[in-house]
Design an enzyme around this catalytic site. Structure first.
Site, short mmCIF file in Angstrom:
data_model
loop_
_atom_site.label_atom_id
_atom_site.label_comp_id
_atom_site.label_asym_id
_atom_site.label_seq_id
_atom_site.Cartn_x
_atom_site.Cartn_y
_atom_site.Cartn_z
N GLU A 69 0.69 -1.34 0.00
CA GLU A 69 -0.06 -0.08 -0.01
C GLU A 69 1.25 1.02 -0.53
OE1 GLU A 69 -0.13 -2.67 1.57
OE2 GLU A 69 -2.60 -3.08 1.50
N PHE A 123 -11.24 -7.88 12.92
CA PHE A 123 -10.57 -8.15 12.68
C PHE A 123 -10.48 -7.39 11.74
CE2 PHE A 123 -9.04 -10.48 8.87
CZ PHE A 123 -7.55 -10.75 9.07
N GLN A 124 -8.43 -6.61 11.58
CA GLN A 124 -8.51 -6.23 10.60
C GLN A 124 -8.75 -4.10 10.89
OE1 GLN A 124 -8.21 -8.05 6.61
NE2 GLN A 124 -6.24 -7.81 7.06
N LYS A 136 -17.54 -1.20 5.50
CA LYS A 136 -17.47 -1.96 4.48
C LYS A 136 -19.50 -1.95 4.28
CE LYS A 136 -17.14 -7.09 3.02
NZ LYS A 136 -16.71 -8.63 3.94
N MET A 144 23.58 9.31 3.38
CA MET A 144 24.26 10.43 3.78
C MET A 144 24.08 10.41 4.78
SD MET A 144 24.02 13.61 2.90
CE MET A 144 22.61 13.95 1.55
#
Lengths: 159, 582
Positions: free
Chosen positions: B53, B115-116, B165, B487
């Site tokens: 993502e 969940f999630q 959802k 760097m």
């Protein structure tokens, strides 16, 4: 220096957390904060007191104005304003205690054999003094709302 | 006319179509199944399946930065949402229009640790311009409209729309209509600058003898390059661009004095420090620009044009703050200046321009290093960028990752056009370059797109090589490989007695040629300077293939100039031994 900033924001979930989040995110201190819906139920009005010089407060008001949920911001402390807060106390009930409350300009709200509740309204400094002078009595609990304010000039925080 | 009945998920897809969106980057999951089914059943919006993502948000960001159009992302709830956070923070810091549509668990499960489940609104709050939680399917069209309005206007920024959802349930349908316009009472960005302030600014500009125009990313975001160039031509003033502003004024233009700041050119930093007037446009006096704010350009009056009032006098107190868009304010300023053309005396600043030229002659960057082997015999990173510039004739879209290679690219690739240089300036996100290049290549399929990266940064989003194969993205990856976190190593060399704490991993690096090949791409490796230019040629000759060009460079090279912390802008290291102050 103590500053009082008032703002109108959308009365919806998430708005308050954005305002409060901004303070922690940008390292500003909130001394007190008070919020309630206004006569227009779509808006909430929030008053906060904070410490900082003019430049810090300018940044704070600009950053607050940037929040999409914030409709209008006013730094009350740049001009004349009145600020008041409410103090609620709980004392051991006694006649002396009641007399003391009344002599300090308070109002008794509840009383039975053991408990006495009273309220005081005033500026933060006045309430500080009242708490100090009551500390000799059997003060069981003290609660303060934090400052709410309104400007004393023709400027209004309305839309 | 009877209205069409759509489900929440269908309304989302239709709203995106009605908003003119053609491309979405994303990754499906449990909570976004209804949305992905609605996506499947339509053709107007194309979806690019990334491999992580973070890559989706960077790709959408690259798309947005290169086109000026908003980039859109779909992620699922929980880990899908949290993986998008780095991308959001990157977009937020650079003020780019990105919309992340995150799915959420069903509304009745919110707050139950299901969940999630993640509180995406809460987690993303400090790194978004605004966010919405949609609790009714009917609210989807208006929310989408508002989100695009907020993301693309004023000071642009990312917006999150979190949709449970249950709100996308295919069995619940409602009358769909997409709002024509949007009115948010608390959000009215000001485009036009205050005319009194514009007059004050014009007066200062005409009186100045040692002026500098300091232009930032706001000029690019607001498509105000044309106005900037016109202003520069009119006044004959020198211009410096910030890292985010490269391309706002053409790097090969005769008034360009290079980038300023931490790794800015000697002449740009000296000019800022010694100026009597700074006109800042769409820039924000970032700490990488000012060095110690208390010592910043003390002899200069300052005019600051910015769309964001909170940027004005945040770090540096300015004399003439102007709230408004770069495009509108520069146009107003030009009109005001033209009215007073008789007061313009270009010869007045000739000594100043000569002074800047002297500084450049003294310690300017050497843009002609290609033919000269370094004492170490190894390829220098500067030579890589010069070769890239030569081979692409300065016309490629260049994305970069973060570190030394990013600074070398900013210094040595002369960006002549806005939106040509895509990098993570504010947040400094390693891993940004490759997915950002995907977004650019998808926006401009025929354009030459190169991602300048290092062996450290590229490994942070290396999985997107797979996405590049799936969508035939012929990106050229220029891997400036110094086998170290360059760097950080440079700072350790300079300030930590050369104690290279956790910046070396030479023996465990992958074989990048084989790695590229395993992903179905072409890999090439170069180790000698005499092979560099021909390899660069071979790389760009393969027009339809992604080429991973792994270039082994000198590990000990540092980026110079470099500002000395806590001092003014004239305190610079010019090389490992030379500094400008006592």
């Amino acid at each position: 220096m103590k500053r009082v900033v008032a703002l109108l924001m959308e009365n919806q979930s998430g708005a308050l957390s954005r305002v409060v989040g901004l303070f922690s995110q940008r390292g500003y201190n909130i001394e007190s904060l008070i919020v309630a819906p206004t006569d227009d139920p779509s808006l909430s009005r929030l008053t906060m007191t904070t410490e900082g010089d003019a430049r810090v407060v300018e940044q704070i008001t600009k950053q607050l104005n940037k929040l999409i949920d914030v409709v209008k911001v006013l730094d009350l402390s740049v001009e004349d304003y009145v600020g008041r807060e409410l103090l609620l106390i709980k004392l051991d009930s006694s006649e002396e205690a009641e007399a003391k409350v009344i002599s300090l300009g308070g109002q008794v709200l509840f009383k039975n054999e053991s408990i006495l509740n009273a309220e005081f309204v005033g500026s933060s400094e006045e309430l500080d003094k009242i708490v100090t002078s009551l500390s000799e009595s059997n003060l069981l609990e003290v609660v303060r709302t934090g400052l709410s304010g309104i400007s004393s000039t023709s400027k209004t925080l309305t839309i | 006319m009877s209205k069409e009945k759509l489900s929440g998920a269908e309304a989302l897809m239709r709203s995106l179509q009605d908003e003119g969106i053609e491309l979405v980057f994303g990754y499906p999951g449990g909570a976004s199944l209804h949305i992905y089914d609605a996506l499947f059943k339509q053709q107007a919006v194309q979806h690019v399946l990334v491999r992580h993502e973070q890559g989706a948000v960077h790709a959408a960001d690259g798309y947005a930065r290169s086109t000026g159009k908003p980039g859109v992302v779909f992620v699922t709830s929980g880990p899908g949402a949290t993986n998008a956070i780095t991308g959001l923070a990157t977009s937020y810091m650079d003020s780019t229009p990105v919309i992340v549509i995150s799915s959420q668990v069903k509304a009745h499960l919110i707050g139950t640790d299901s969940f999630q489940e993640t509180d995406m609104i809460g987690v993303s709050r400090p790194v978004v311009k605004h966010s919405f939680l949609v609790l009714k399917a009917e609210d989807i069209p208006t929310t989408i409209k508002k989100a695009f309005h907020i993301a693309t206007t004023g000071r642009p920024g990312p917006v999150v729309i979190d949709i449970p959802k249950s709100v996308t349930d295919p069995d619940y349908k409602f009358d769909y209509s997409y709002p024509k316009d949007v009115d948010i009472r608390s959000y009215k960005p000001v485009e036009e600058g205050h005319s009194g302030q514009i007059r004050k600014a014009a007066k200062l500009l005409l009186a100045s003898e040692r002026p500098v125009i300091y232009a930032g990313g706001g000029v690019i975001q607001n498509d105000a390059s044309e106005e900037l160039i016109e202003l520069v031509n009119f006044l004959n003033f020198p211009v410096t661009n910030t890292l985010m502003g490269l391309g706002a004024y053409p790097a090969t233009g005769d008034k360009f004095i290079g980038m300023l700041g931490m790794h800015g050119t000697y002449e740009a930093n000296m000019a800022m420090h010694n100026s009597d007037l700074i006109l800042a446009v769409g820039a924000r006096f970032d700490d990488r620009i000012t060095n110690d704010p208390a010592q910043f350009a003390l002899g200069a009056k300052k005019i600051h044009i910015d769309i964001d009032p909170a940027s004005l006098s945040k770090i540096i107190k300015v004399d003439v703050p102007i709230v408004g868009s770069a495009k509108s304010c520069l146009r107003q300023l030009l009109n005001e200046l033209k009215k007073n053309e008789s007061k313009l005396h270009k010869e007045k600043i000739e000594p100043w321009l000569n002074q800047i030229q002297d500084w450049r002659n003294e310690h300017g960057l050497n843009h002609d290093m290609l033919q000269k082997p370094s004492p170490s015999g190894k390829i220098l990173p500067q030579q890589v960028i010069q070769s890239l510039y030569k081979e692409t004739k300065g016309k490629a879209y260049i994305t970069s990752d973060v570190g030394q290679h990013q600074m070398f690219t900013a210094q040595y690739y002369h960006f002549d056009k806005p939106r040509q240089w895509i990098n993570s300036g504010g947040l400094g996100t390693m891993g940004f370059g490759l997915p950002a290049a995907m977004g650019v290549q998808l926006a401009f399929p025929r354009a030459t797109v190169a991602c300048v990266t290092g062996e450290g940064s590229i490994q942070m989003c290396i999985q997107e090589l797979s996405t590049c194969l799936q969508y035939d993205l012929p990106i050229k990856i220029i891997n400036v490989n110094n086998s170290s976190l360059g760097m950080v190593k440079q700072w350790q060399d300079m300030q930590y007695g050369g104690r290279l704490s956790q910046t070396l991993y030479e023996d465990s690096l992958p074989d990048f040629v084989k790695l590229a090949e395993s992903f179905g791409h072409v890999g090439m490796k170069v180790e000698k300077l005499e092979e560099l230019e021909s390899a660069m040629k071979d790389c760009f000759k393969l027009k339809n293939k992604l080429v991973f060009l792994d270039i082994v460079v000198d590990q000990d090279e540092h980026v110079y100039p470099m500002l000395e912390a806590g001092m003014a802008l004239d305190a610079m290291w010019l090389d490992k031994e030379t500094k400008t102050w006592e």
